[in-house]
Motif scaffolding. Structure first.
Motif, PDB file in Angstrom:
ATOM      1  N   LEU A 192      52.438 -24.302 144.972  1.00 44.44           N
ATOM      2  CA  LEU A 192      52.895 -25.682 145.108  1.00 44.44           C
ATOM      3  C   LEU A 192      53.402 -26.224 143.774  1.00 44.44           C
ATOM      4  CD1 LEU A 192      50.045 -26.934 147.449  1.00 44.44           C
ATOM      5  CD2 LEU A 192      52.453 -26.777 148.051  1.00 44.44           C
ATOM      6  N   LEU A 193      52.776 -25.772 142.691  1.00 41.24           N
ATOM      7  CA  LEU A 193      53.254 -26.161 141.365  1.00 41.24           C
ATOM      8  C   LEU A 193      54.619 -25.541 141.096  1.00 41.24           C
ATOM      9  CD1 LEU A 193      52.593 -27.567 138.646  1.00 41.24           C
ATOM     10  CD2 LEU A 193      51.566 -25.399 137.902  1.00 41.24           C
ATOM     11  N   ALA A 194      54.771 -24.272 141.463  1.00 44.12           N
ATOM     12  CA  ALA A 194      56.058 -23.601 141.254  1.00 44.12           C
ATOM     13  C   ALA A 194      57.145 -24.196 142.136  1.00 44.12           C
ATOM     14  CB  ALA A 194      55.910 -22.108 141.534  1.00 44.12           C
ATOM     15  N   ALA A 195      56.786 -24.671 143.329  1.00 42.74           N
ATOM     16  CA  ALA A 195      57.775 -25.242 144.241  1.00 42.74           C
ATOM     17  C   ALA A 195      58.156 -26.664 143.872  1.00 42.74           C
ATOM     18  CB  ALA A 195      57.236 -25.214 145.673  1.00 42.74           C
ATOM     19  N   GLY A 196      57.403 -27.284 142.939  1.00 44.28           N
ATOM     20  CA  GLY A 196      57.751 -28.631 142.501  1.00 44.28           C
ATOM     21  C   GLY A 196      57.006 -29.739 143.210  1.00 44.28           C
TER      22      GLY A 196
END
Length: 654
Positions: free
Chosen positions: A599-603
């Motif tokens: 979720l962090l990588a997806a923004g």
């Protein structure tokens, strides 16, 4: 024992004696004893709307044909038509009597005090309120009369009893009653009346379908001339009073029908017309039976668990026993037809082990049927009521449901082998119900269709399983995601409805809709992938269509190791932002470290939401996720500051 009346009370005389008496003393009625009706007749040239001929023309034709003396039969016919019409318009009999007396005063139709034709005889002594014409109705047909109404409630009121014996009339003025129509025992005529015995006279040739379905009758005796009995569905719980059993007997002179132990057979025993309940847990279809008729099996009672079928059986029309295990000879005609509609079949080699039934084929052992489902409160109440009504017990139904319920099996672990042969297959509908925990061993290669496993909360599928048929594992109560082994290459439509599944091959967690048209399972998997259409699943997530947990499904898909296309992932993140507050709380409560990283990588987790998300994680005591986010946040800040060293205090600052 009554010898000449239609309905009487008799609980003491043996049934066989009652039948002998009824057959030896047929009941003959006069015209005034029954409501005689004529069937509608079309005018010349009319084919679309039959209707009665004009009254005057009908009377004149009757006189010309010499069917009845004008001074005897015709008045009864005329009055019968008037009474029938008045009844349909809601006019009371007393009111109509007064009108007719005034209208016919001084004419040949006047009703003298001593007339036996216009004044129907009374039922018994002192029952001045009962007219048999109000309780018995017949209709003219080409070869005699058809019984269209037999009001048991009126008879029972006159008797002062609601448990009676009934003998149908044989003739009206010498004209035989040859047919019993479907409406003769309509529910309004029989509701609340228990009939110990119903005797169909020797004159009757035809009995319409469902003629006896509404009447609570324990034994029906068919006369010598009955040549056609329509389907008579029987629901023991659907009549009033409730039935504990029902049986048929047939006159030994009857050339078409015969009875055996209360069951009714046709064509010399080749067709089972009615199987007498109650049914044992193990039933055997009699030898020589080729067909089981559509209404042969009763509803409203306990059904057998095992049915042994003879080699002669070719067709089973009813479906009441479809949940039983049918033991049929190999390749019999019945087994082919039953297998086509999903009935659980076993050969004569079947064995029972740990409440389950197993059969054998060329590959190994096959699970035919698992343990029976526990009885619900309503089932226990109904069975206790039926037993008490049948006089086979005195336990009140209310006491039966208050008693401690039988222990419920909590788990089922299928064995690796049966009698030295490996268990390789779970048959069609073998497990419509299964205990809370079900373990399928590694020897099983195929689970066939319709193994719904209602009641299962924890499912263990072992590596080695290759295919799962349609409509399996529809418990809707799984307590955790169901692991799908890497070996599974095919999953049918309608499986795992409203469940969450985890594919061991990719680590993907997917949420399954109950709508079979939205199922994304595939019958053949691509190389290296589970049997699942991820593109169709992405469309489903973006469409907003019904899922049991759409928010969780989107979170799991964004964090899926088998990642969606970047454009799809971005669209899913936007859907997540529409329910941002709920999503962040959900991540803090249930999210794993890998999900948080995805979720962090997806923004979805960014600089603006970092503080809020980490506080939610701290409040849920998710230390691993908190440390990961803090370290990731530090790393990003270090990267953004072009490699400048940060103090220890700054590293742990929010």
């Amino acid at each position: 024992m009554a010898s000449n009346v239609l309905v009487f009370e008799d609980e003491a005389t043996a049934i066989d004696d009652l039948i002998v008496d009824a057959v030896s003393r047929p009941r003959h009625l006069r015209a005034c004893d029954a409501d005689v009706r004529d069937a509608a007749r079309a005018r010349e040239g009319e084919v679309w709307s039959p209707q009665l001929l004009p009254y005057e023309e009908w009377v004149s034709s009757a006189r010309a044909d010499g069917r009845a003396p004008a001074n005897e039969m015709l008045p009864a016919q005329e009055i019968g038509l008037i009474y029938s019409g008045a009844r349909s318009m809601g006019i009371e009999r007393e009111e109509l009597d007064a009108v007719l007396d005034r209208a016919t005063a001084g004419s040949e139709l006047a009703r003298p005090e001593s007339s036996a034709v216009l004044a129907p005889r009374m039922f018994g002594e002192g029952e001045d309120g009962f007219h048999m014409r109000d309780a018995v109705a017949v209709r003219r047909e080409d070869d005699g009369y058809a019984l269209v109404g037999f009001d048991l409630k009126r008879f029972a009121r006159a008797l002062g009893s609601d448990h009676v014996v009934a003998v149908l009339p044989s003739s009206i003025e010498g004209v035989p009653i040859v047919r019993v129509t479907a409406e003769a025992f309509a529910r309004r005529f029989v509701q609340g009346i228990g009939v110990r015995l119903l005797v169909v006279p020797d004159t009757v040739k035809r009995i319409d379908a469902s003629a006896f379905s509404a009447v609570s009758v324990g034994l029906i005796h068919l006369g010598a001339s009955v040549e056609h009995v329509g389907d008579q569905p029987c629901d023991l719980a659907g009549v009033s009073p409730r039935l504990g059993s029902r049986a048929y007997s047939a006159d030994v002179r009857n050339a078409r029908y015969a009875s055996r132990d209360g069951s009714l057979f046709e064509n010399g025993g080749k067709r089972l017309v009615f199987a007498a309940p109650p049914y044992a847990e193990r039933m055997s279809v009699p030898e020589g039976v080729e067909e089981i008729g559509p209404a042969a099996l009763c509803a409203g009672c306990a059904q057998p668990n095992v049915v042994h079928a003879p080699a002669s059986l070719c067709r089973v029309a009813p479906r009441e026993w479809d949940d039983a295990v049918w033991v049929c000879p190999d390749e019999s005609a019945a087994s082919v037809a039953l297998r086509a509609r999903g009935v659980r079949l076993a050969s004569e080699r079947v064995v029972e082990h740990d409440e389950c039934f197993y059969d054998f084929d060329d590959e190994g052992a096959v699970l035919v049927a698992g343990p029976a489902a526990p009885k619900s409160i309503s089932q226990r109440f109904a069975e206790a009521a039926a037993v008490r009504h049948a006089g086979m017990g005195d336990i009140a139904p209310s006491a039966a449901i208050k008693a401690p319920a039988p222990p419920v099996r909590s788990s089922l672990r299928l064995p690796d082998e049966i009698e030295g042969r490996p268990l390789v297959r779970v048959g069609v509908r073998a497990l419509p119900y299964a205990p809370a925990t079900l373990v399928v061993p590694s020897t099983v290669r195929v689970i066939e269709r319709d193994n719904a496993c209602r009641g299962t909360k924890r499912l263990v599928l072992s590596e080695g399983l290759l295919a799962i048929g349609e409509h399996c594992f529809c418990s809707r109560s799984f307590s955790a995601p169901v692991p799908i082994p890497r070996s599974v290459k095919s999953i049918g439509q309608g499986c795992f409805e409203y469940a969450t599944c985890r594919f061991e091959r990719t680590g993907s967690v997917v949420h399954i809709s109950a709508d079979q048209l939205l199922s994304c399972f595939e019958e053949e998997s691509e190389e290296g992938l589970p049997p699942f259409d991820f593109a169709a699943y992405d469309d489903l997530l973006l469409s907003g269509k019904n899922l049991p947990d759409r928010l969780g499904a989107i979170i799991h898909r964004i964090a899926d190791p088998h990642a969606p296309e970047p454009s799809v992932r971005d669209a899913l993140v936007e859907r997540l932002r529409e329910r941002e507050k709920e999503a962040r709380q959900r991540i803090a409560r249930d999210g794993e470290r890998d999900e948080v990283a995805a979720l962090l990588a997806a923004g979805f987790i960014d600089e603006a939401s970092f503080d809020e998300q980490i506080e939610l994680l701290r409040s849920c005591n998710r230390t691993d996720c908190v440390l990961f986010l803090m370290e990731e946040h530090r790393r990003r800040r270090e990267a953004s500051s072009s490699g400048s060293r940060m103090s220890s205090r700054a590293r742990f600052a929010l």
